[in-house]
Enzyme design. Structure first.
Site, PDB file in Angstrom:
ATOM      1  N   GLN A   1     -20.459  23.686  -4.588  1.00 28.75           N
ATOM      2  CA  GLN A   1     -21.067  24.830  -3.897  1.00 28.75           C
ATOM      3  C   GLN A   1     -22.106  25.509  -4.789  1.00 28.75           C
ATOM      4  OE1 GLN A   1     -20.523  25.546  -0.733  1.00 28.75           O
ATOM      5  NE2 GLN A   1     -21.741  27.406  -0.641  1.00 28.75           N
TER       6      GLN A   1
ATOM      7  N   ASP B   1     -23.708  16.461   0.412  1.00 29.95           N
ATOM      8  CA  ASP B   1     -24.757  17.463   0.569  1.00 29.95           C
ATOM      9  C   ASP B   1     -26.142  16.808   0.676  1.00 29.95           C
ATOM     10  OD1 ASP B   1     -24.131  20.201   0.760  1.00 29.95           O
ATOM     11  OD2 ASP B   1     -23.480  20.261  -1.336  1.00 29.95           O
TER      12      ASP B   1
ATOM     13  N   LYS C   1     -15.152  25.406   4.852  1.00 34.98           N
ATOM     14  CA  LYS C   1     -15.348  23.956   4.797  1.00 34.98           C
ATOM     15  C   LYS C   1     -13.995  23.246   4.701  1.00 34.98           C
ATOM     16  CE  LYS C   1     -19.980  24.493   2.886  1.00 34.98           C
ATOM     17  NZ  LYS C   1     -20.899  24.475   1.726  1.00 34.98           N
TER      18      LYS C   1
END
Ligand code: GUN
Length: 306
Positions: free
Chosen positions: A97, A120, A53
């Site tokens: 994460q 997200d 990422k």
């Protein structure tokens, strides 16, 4: 007849090129987007995902920071980290994460992320915005599924879509996006009666169950579009045979590496489906591309740009 393969790598490359152009324009205006990626602990898969990422951000000109914390980090410490990132003007996106170590209260941490920086799309505010069709941030994998359909000219409006899997991260949001796109949507799961029969009604099947090769040809109406969200590592020989017997390329990979990747869709579905995403190279590459899109979206909105 064999299904048309929907090339996610190609679509992701096109999206990333578009993002790079937008980032260059924002940077020229003194507003470089910024993403903070928070990793807690030493899970090897999470280490790979977060590194990718951050690397993709750098390739597209997005400012990115990889914040890595020890496996013993507490919920309170993470809440403090998120609080600081919420306050920083140079950070437009915050990604924590998952999974977090067991002592961390993931729900509390995700709830602390500023919804306008929630790239997200996991915050309940963004879930509510999606379900009520307000502007917000939408989870990356479901967005990627929609981009594959859209850029492959696969009709959604009026179509029967069946989503197999009801997770908060994929199944529920993708069902909501398809509903908002005017499909008729059924969500199935482990307790659905006659799952093959329900799936066979679908013009579009979204497989997001996390069970290797579970969707076999008996689940698929001839000509249907099948989107495979699963990424499962196959290292057992008998399972390999059930999935890939007679596939020389996979056999060579399995023999040299000791494993291969398989989605939730059995490879033989290619003989029945009209279009199918491969694994790897289907939905996977879209997830990071859509994270980049979400970071630019967050940056533009936070700066009052449309
Ligand atoms: N772990 C696996 N997939 C994801 C994702 O999309 N976002 C986050 N934050 N963690 C993940």
């Amino acid at each position: 007849m064999s299904a048309q393969l929907l090339d996610g790598t190609r679509i992701a490359t096109a999206i990333k090129a578009e993002v790079a152009t937008e980032v260059a324009a924002l940077t020229a205006a003194g507003a470089t987007p910024g993403l903070a990626v928070v990793l807690v602990g030493e899970d090897p898969a999470s280490q790979v995902y977060t590194r990718n990422k951050v690397k993709t951000c750098h390739a597209l000109g997005i400012h990115s920071e990889h914040l890595v914390f020890g496996a013993e980090t507490t919920t309170e410490q993470l809440l403090a980290v998120v609080g600081e990132l919420n306050e920083r003007d140079d950070i437009d996106g915050i990604l924590v994460q998952l999974p977090l170590p067991s002592q961390c209260d993931a729900k509390r941490v995700l709830l602390a992320v500023d919804p306008d920086k929630d790239v997200d799309g996991f915050h309940p505010i963004n879930v509510g915005r999606l379900s009520t069709q307000r502007p917000g941030l939408v989870p990356c994998t479901p967005l990627g599924v929609m981009e594959i359909l859209r850029r492959s000219n696969i009709a959604i409006e009026g179509q029967e879509a069946v989503v197999v899997g009801r997770s908060d991260i994929v199944g529920k949001p993708v069902a909501m996006l398809l509903t908002n796109g005017h499909a008729t949507v059924t969500i199935c799961h482990s307790r659905t009666r006659d799952l093959p029969g329900v799936c066979r009604r679908a013009d579009i099947v979204i497989a997001a169950i996390g069970r290797t090769g579970m969707i076999t040809p008996e689940f698929v109406k001839p000509g249907a579009t099948v989107i495979d969200v699963g990424i499962n590592r196959v290292s057992d020989r008998a399972e390999f045979e059930r999935l890939f017997a007679g596939d020389a390329r996979r056999e060579a990979e399995f023999t040299t590496k000791g494993s291969t990747l398989c989605g939730d869709v059995h490879p033989s579905v290619a003989q029945v489906a009209g279009a199918l995403t491969p694994v790897p190279g289907g939905v996977g590459p879209l997830t990071i591309a859509m994270l980049m899109v979400n970071t630019v979206t967050a940056a533009r909105r936070r700066r009052g740009l449309s």
